[in-house]
Scaffold this motif. Structure first.
Motif, mmCIF file in Angstrom:
data_model
loop_
_atom_site.group_PDB
_atom_site.id
_atom_site.type_symbol
_atom_site.label_atom_id
_atom_site.label_comp_id
_atom_site.label_asym_id
_atom_site.label_seq_id
_atom_site.Cartn_x
_atom_site.Cartn_y
_atom_site.Cartn_z
ATOM 1 N N PHE A 1 3.369 84.703 -14.486
ATOM 2 C CA PHE A 1 4.762 84.112 -14.154
ATOM 3 C C PHE A 1 4.548 82.898 -13.252
ATOM 4 C CE2 PHE A 1 8.299 83.481 -11.647
ATOM 5 C CZ PHE A 1 9.607 83.612 -12.492
ATOM 6 N N SER A 2 3.554 83.314 -12.223
ATOM 7 C CA SER A 2 3.356 82.116 -11.144
ATOM 8 C C SER A 2 2.604 81.249 -11.521
ATOM 9 C CB SER A 2 2.704 82.949 -9.962
ATOM 10 O OG SER A 2 3.478 84.092 -9.135
ATOM 11 N N GLN A 3 1.543 81.436 -12.276
ATOM 12 C CA GLN A 3 0.606 80.525 -12.978
ATOM 13 C C GLN A 3 1.535 79.346 -13.665
ATOM 14 O OE1 GLN A 3 -2.888 80.231 -13.267
ATOM 15 N NE2 GLN A 3 -2.735 78.303 -14.090
ATOM 16 N N LEU B 1 -1.796 71.878 -2.844
ATOM 17 C CA LEU B 1 -0.231 71.415 -3.278
ATOM 18 C C LEU B 1 0.619 71.533 -2.042
ATOM 19 C CD1 LEU B 1 0.120 74.640 -5.702
ATOM 20 C CD2 LEU B 1 0.185 72.056 -6.370
ATOM 21 N N TRP B 2 0.304 72.180 -0.955
ATOM 22 C CA TRP B 2 0.912 72.134 0.427
ATOM 23 C C TRP B 2 1.078 70.448 0.808
ATOM 24 C CZ3 TRP B 2 0.524 75.672 5.063
ATOM 25 C CH2 TRP B 2 1.376 75.185 5.800
ATOM 26 N N PHE B 3 -0.284 70.097 0.650
ATOM 27 C CA PHE B 3 -0.626 68.763 1.353
ATOM 28 C C PHE B 3 -0.205 67.636 0.588
ATOM 29 C CE2 PHE B 3 -4.193 70.675 3.750
ATOM 30 C CZ PHE B 3 -3.663 70.664 5.152
ATOM 31 N N SER C 1 10.840 77.449 -12.443
ATOM 32 C CA SER C 1 10.295 76.571 -11.723
ATOM 33 C C SER C 1 11.027 75.082 -11.618
ATOM 34 C CB SER C 1 8.762 76.216 -12.069
ATOM 35 O OG SER C 1 8.102 75.387 -10.941
ATOM 36 N N PRO C 2 11.308 74.427 -12.756
ATOM 37 C CA PRO C 2 11.918 73.303 -12.602
ATOM 38 C C PRO C 2 13.298 73.341 -12.067
ATOM 39 C CG PRO C 2 11.075 73.351 -14.785
ATOM 40 C CD PRO C 2 10.857 74.525 -14.035
ATOM 41 N N LEU C 3 13.898 74.494 -12.358
ATOM 42 C CA LEU C 3 15.310 74.589 -11.849
ATOM 43 C C LEU C 3 15.280 74.706 -10.280
ATOM 44 C CD1 LEU C 3 18.265 74.788 -13.014
ATOM 45 C CD2 LEU C 3 17.736 77.294 -12.928
ATOM 46 N N VAL C 4 14.334 75.468 -9.882
ATOM 47 C CA VAL C 4 14.486 75.474 -8.324
ATOM 48 C C VAL C 4 13.924 74.500 -7.785
ATOM 49 C CG1 VAL C 4 13.276 77.053 -6.523
ATOM 50 C CG2 VAL C 4 14.013 78.224 -8.394
ATOM 51 N N PHE D 1 7.104 75.050 -2.245
ATOM 52 C CA PHE D 1 7.492 76.155 -3.118
ATOM 53 C C PHE D 1 6.050 76.449 -4.114
ATOM 54 C CE2 PHE D 1 9.595 76.569 -7.754
ATOM 55 C CZ PHE D 1 9.848 77.927 -7.388
ATOM 56 N N PHE D 2 5.733 75.260 -4.782
ATOM 57 C CA PHE D 2 4.489 75.303 -5.539
ATOM 58 C C PHE D 2 3.214 76.207 -4.914
ATOM 59 C CE2 PHE D 2 6.213 71.445 -8.073
ATOM 60 C CZ PHE D 2 7.113 72.172 -8.580
ATOM 61 N N ALA D 3 3.113 75.770 -3.800
ATOM 62 C CA ALA D 3 2.054 76.509 -2.931
ATOM 63 C C ALA D 3 2.251 77.970 -2.727
ATOM 64 C CB ALA D 3 1.678 75.784 -1.714
ATOM 65 N N LEU D 4 3.754 78.382 -2.465
ATOM 66 C CA LEU D 4 3.879 79.779 -2.493
ATOM 67 C C LEU D 4 3.508 80.507 -3.690
ATOM 68 C CD1 LEU D 4 7.148 79.468 -0.106
ATOM 69 C CD2 LEU D 4 5.148 80.383 0.351
ATOM 70 N N GLY D 5 3.992 79.857 -4.754
ATOM 71 C CA GLY D 5 3.833 80.226 -6.042
ATOM 72 C C GLY D 5 2.151 80.650 -6.447
ATOM 73 N N SER D 6 1.507 79.569 -5.976
ATOM 74 C CA SER D 6 -0.098 79.961 -6.102
ATOM 75 C C SER D 6 -0.545 81.299 -5.174
ATOM 76 C CB SER D 6 -0.631 78.625 -5.499
ATOM 77 O OG SER D 6 -2.199 78.748 -5.868
ATOM 78 N N ALA D 7 0.040 81.268 -3.886
ATOM 79 C CA ALA D 7 -0.081 82.411 -3.064
ATOM 80 C C ALA D 7 0.314 83.767 -3.720
ATOM 81 C CB ALA D 7 0.613 82.213 -1.627
#
Length: 430
Positions: free
Chosen positions: A247-249, A319-321, A382-385, A406-412
């Motif tokens: 799901f996160s990937q 992703l964060w940077f 993801s696109p909605l959030v 948000f994407f970086a948190l998903g990777s975490a």
């Protein structure tokens, strides 16, 4: 049998190549909408939240279609279902050039999701029927490179078409995309058959190749069938940890793919030609990252977990940077986009091998289908959030720093799940 397989390079490879090209056409239609989103947003006066809703509704319809596609292909034949799918998404893509309102766009996004969602399972079923069991892994791996190649070339091609042929307009590009769709429908009708037997009866394959496909398959597949015990994976806690990782990937991959062009235009002020080049950058390295991930899993580590941890932990800072790169610093932006493409895709192929390694083969299909269906909800969410996280300034400029956080948190989250996972095959009692 091995020597025979080497000698017979035959019609099955033509079928595979056509299936690969058809799926690239599928991605041309899908990626073209995402590439032109910032210009569609401007012309239809859409808010970031509405853009997020448009992207998410596609993935909701796409996920639903995954559920019915395999059943319909089994009942009516893969070729027929693929043909209907291609006709639908080709027509919807052409109509996209004529949209004038948010409501029309929503309807077409649902249509595109339903059309494209009915393409994948029949294509995989066709490969399964056309290749002997010892060749299916390589055949399927080649087929999946279509979704690494297409996002790398589509933004450059269609933005160049818009800039140099259609005077910077996006609408005529969608009318033009009906042409490859029509060619795809013809190629499917002319080259692809539901089974080698059908092709043999029409004189399209040799007796030698037909017997290679069938003898090599039936020798291994006609074994006593074991009773399917779905409780093996439904009662396994690690299955649900795996679903969260998948799901996160998919959340990260499709979140970035959806918003990348808008990010480049709205936050970094790029024109259509610049944007096309930078939007392709992550996917230029995606193919190599996928192949490297598979090689590391098979030849170096012997399991998925180390590959997953490298991919997801590496993706967190990148992703964060990426979301806070200053406007005008295009060198750093390009480097981070390439790194993002590498880390996001490194475990893309390997992650699907977890189910095959952990569960008995007689339930792998069901476990994979359920996991992928639930995982695809990440593409929907993801696109909605992200649409709610885009910050718009008083001058109309948009800030995506919270989106990429948000994407970086998903990777975490994916990294944490991968750390928890156990890959050892579950022992079952006969």
């Amino acid at each position: 049998m091995g020597n025979a397989a080497k000698k017979v390079w035959g019609y099955r490879h033509i079928v595979l190549l056509v299936l690969w090209l058809l799926y690239i056409v599928n991605y041309f239609d899908r990626i073209s909408v995402l590439t032109f989103l910032p210009y569609i947003q401007r012309d239809l006066n859409l808010t970031p939240v509405e853009i997020g809703q448009l992207a998410s509704v596609f993935f909701f319809a796409y996920a639903l279609a995954q559920v019915t596609a395999g059943f319909l292909a089994d009942k009516f034949g893969s070729k027929k279902i693929m043909g209907i799918a291609i006709i639908v998404f080709t027509a919807v893509t052409a109509l996209t050039g004529a949209i004038r309102s948010f409501g029309q766009f929503i309807a077409l996004r649902i249509g595109l999701g339903l059309g494209e969602g009915h393409h994948f399972a029949p294509a995989c079923r066709t490969i399964n029927h056309w290749f002997p069991i010892q060749e299916r892994g390589r055949a399927t791996s080649f087929f999946t490179t279509s979704w690494a190649i297409a996002p790398a070339i589509v933004p450059v091609l269609i933005t160049s078409l818009s800039a140099y042929v259609f005077s910077g307009e996006w609408r005529p590009v969608f009318y033009f995309l009906a042409i490859p769709g029509i060619i795809a429908i013809w190629a499917l009708w002319y080259f692809v058959f539901d089974s080698p037997k059908e092709a043999l009866n029409k004189g399209r394959i040799s007796e030698e190749e037909y017997h290679l496909i069938n003898q090599a398959s039936t020798a291994k597949e006609e074994e006593p069938k074991k009773k399917k015990n779905y409780g093996i994976f439904l009662k396994d806690g690690y299955f649900y940890v795996y679903v969260i990782a998948l799901f996160s990937q998919l959340m990260v991959y499709w979140g970035i793919t959806t918003w990348l062009t808008t990010f480049l235009v709205k936050q970094h002020g790029m024109d259509i030609k610049q944007m096309g080049f930078f939007a392709s950058a992550p996917y230029i390295v995606a193919f190599f990252a996928m192949m490297l991930g598979g090689w590391l899993m098979d030849k170096v580590f012997g399991r998925m977990k180390p590959v997953a941890l490298i991919a997801y932990l590496g993706g967190i800072p990148v992703l964060w940077f990426l979301g806070v790169v200053e406007k005008g610093n295009n060198g750093l932006l390009l480097m981070l986009l390439l790194l993002a493409g590498f880390f996001i895709n490194l475990n893309f192929g390997s992650i699907y091998a977890f189910v095959q390694k952990r569960y008995p083969k007689e339930i792998v299909g069901s476990a994979t289908g359920l996991a992928n269906g639930l995982g695809q909800m990440g593409s929907f969410v993801s696109p909605l959030v992200a649409g709610y996280l885009v910050q718009t300034g008083p001058n109309g400029a948009q800030d995506f720093s919270m989106v990429f956080l948000f994407f970086a948190l998903g990777s975490a989250v994916a990294a944490l799940c991968s750390f928890i996972l156990k890959e050892k095959q579950i022992e079952t009692s006969e």
